[in-house]
Design a protein around this motif. Structure first.
Motif, PDB file in Angstrom:
ATOM      1  N   LEU A 188       2.859 -11.976   8.915  1.00  0.00           N
ATOM      2  CA  LEU A 188       4.146 -12.231   9.550  1.00  0.00           C
ATOM      3  C   LEU A 188       4.879 -10.953   9.928  1.00  0.00           C
ATOM      4  N   ARG A 189       4.719  -9.915   9.091  1.00  0.00           N
ATOM      5  CA  ARG A 189       5.503  -8.695   9.327  1.00  0.00           C
ATOM      6  C   ARG A 189       4.852  -7.523   8.590  1.00  0.00           C
ATOM      7  N   ILE A 190       4.999  -6.340   9.176  1.00  0.00           N
ATOM      8  CA  ILE A 190       4.585  -5.103   8.516  1.00  0.00           C
ATOM      9  C   ILE A 190       5.814  -4.206   8.436  1.00  0.00           C
ATOM     10  N   GLU A 191       6.127  -3.774   7.214  1.00  0.00           N
ATOM     11  CA  GLU A 191       7.280  -2.908   6.986  1.00  0.00           C
ATOM     12  C   GLU A 191       6.811  -1.577   6.409  1.00  0.00           C
ATOM     13  N   GLU A 192       7.547  -0.519   6.747  1.00  0.00           N
ATOM     14  CA  GLU A 192       7.269   0.813   6.228  1.00  0.00           C
ATOM     15  C   GLU A 192       8.518   1.305   5.506  1.00  0.00           C
ATOM     16  N   GLU A 193       8.343   1.816   4.297  1.00  0.00           N
ATOM     17  CA  GLU A 193       9.475   2.357   3.549  1.00  0.00           C
ATOM     18  C   GLU A 193       9.241   3.842   3.300  1.00  0.00           C
ATOM     19  N   VAL A 194      10.197   4.656   3.773  1.00  0.00           N
ATOM     20  CA  VAL A 194      10.165   6.098   3.578  1.00  0.00           C
ATOM     21  C   VAL A 194      11.552   6.513   3.120  1.00  0.00           C
ATOM     22  N   HIS A 195      11.635   7.201   2.003  1.00  0.00           N
ATOM     23  CA  HIS A 195      12.920   7.664   1.436  1.00  0.00           C
ATOM     24  C   HIS A 195      13.909   6.512   1.264  1.00  0.00           C
ATOM     25  N   GLY A 196      13.429   5.358   0.874  1.00  0.00           N
ATOM     26  CA  GLY A 196      14.307   4.215   0.626  1.00  0.00           C
ATOM     27  C   GLY A 196      14.738   3.466   1.871  1.00  0.00           C
ATOM     28  N   GLN A 197      14.354   3.938   3.049  1.00  0.00           N
ATOM     29  CA  GLN A 197      14.707   3.249   4.289  1.00  0.00           C
ATOM     30  C   GLN A 197      13.527   2.405   4.753  1.00  0.00           C
ATOM     31  N   VAL A 198      13.812   1.144   5.048  1.00  0.00           N
ATOM     32  CA  VAL A 198      12.767   0.215   5.468  1.00  0.00           C
ATOM     33  C   VAL A 198      12.836   0.046   6.985  1.00  0.00           C
ATOM     34  N   ASN A 199      11.693   0.229   7.628  1.00  0.00           N
ATOM     35  CA  ASN A 199      11.572   0.027   9.075  1.00  0.00           C
ATOM     36  C   ASN A 199      10.518  -1.034   9.321  1.00  0.00           C
ATOM     37  N   VAL A 200      10.837  -1.967  10.207  1.00  0.00           N
ATOM     38  CA  VAL A 200       9.868  -2.996  10.574  1.00  0.00           C
ATOM     39  C   VAL A 200       8.963  -2.400  11.643  1.00  0.00           C
ATOM     40  N   LEU A 201       7.667  -2.320  11.341  1.00  0.00           N
ATOM     41  CA  LEU A 201       6.703  -1.783  12.294  1.00  0.00           C
ATOM     42  C   LEU A 201       6.191  -2.851  13.244  1.00  0.00           C
ATOM     43  N   MET A 214       0.852  -1.147   0.000  1.00  0.00           N
ATOM     44  CA  MET A 214       0.000   0.000   0.000  1.00  0.00           C
ATOM     45  C   MET A 214       0.911   1.227   0.000  1.00  0.00           C
ATOM     46  N   ILE A 215       0.645   2.162  -0.879  1.00  0.00           N
ATOM     47  CA  ILE A 215       1.437   3.392  -0.972  1.00  0.00           C
ATOM     48  C   ILE A 215       0.503   4.575  -0.755  1.00  0.00           C
ATOM     49  N   PHE A 216       0.955   5.509   0.082  1.00  0.00           N
ATOM     50  CA  PHE A 216       0.171   6.716   0.310  1.00  0.00           C
ATOM     51  C   PHE A 216       1.117   7.886   0.546  1.00  0.00           C
TER      52      PHE A 216
END
Length: 90
Positions: A27-40, A1-3
């Protein structure tokens, strides 16, 4: 999902990635902002934290025999994980 998320003057594109297994279990939710991936959120991390908390509470309140009896009453997969952690922390 992109917003897009607006923070004052700036608009940031955020991508959320939801990872599922073959049984459609999250299993996992990840967030990508400015090319950096963070596991939420991560199922394994959350599960381990909960198991450790349960083991700690059981040890404080019950005898070894009562803890073993409780653990063996659980579904097999969960019982195996709890028993493993219980033995590691005993």
């Amino acid at each position: 999902m992109i917003f897009e998320e607006s923070t004052g003057k700036y608009t940031v594109e955020v991508a959320l990635k939801y990872v599922y297994n073959a049984e459609k279990m999250l299993l996992r939710i990840e967030e990508e902002v400015h090319g950096q991936v963070n596991v939420l959120w991560d199922r394994n991390n959350t599960e381990s934290e909960l198991i450790n908390e349960i083991i700690s509470l059981l040890k404080q309140s019950y005898s070894t025999n009562e803890v073993n009896k409780f653990i063996t009453s659980l579904p097999n997969e969960l019982a195996k994980k709890l028993m493993l952690n219980y033995k590691l922390t005993a």
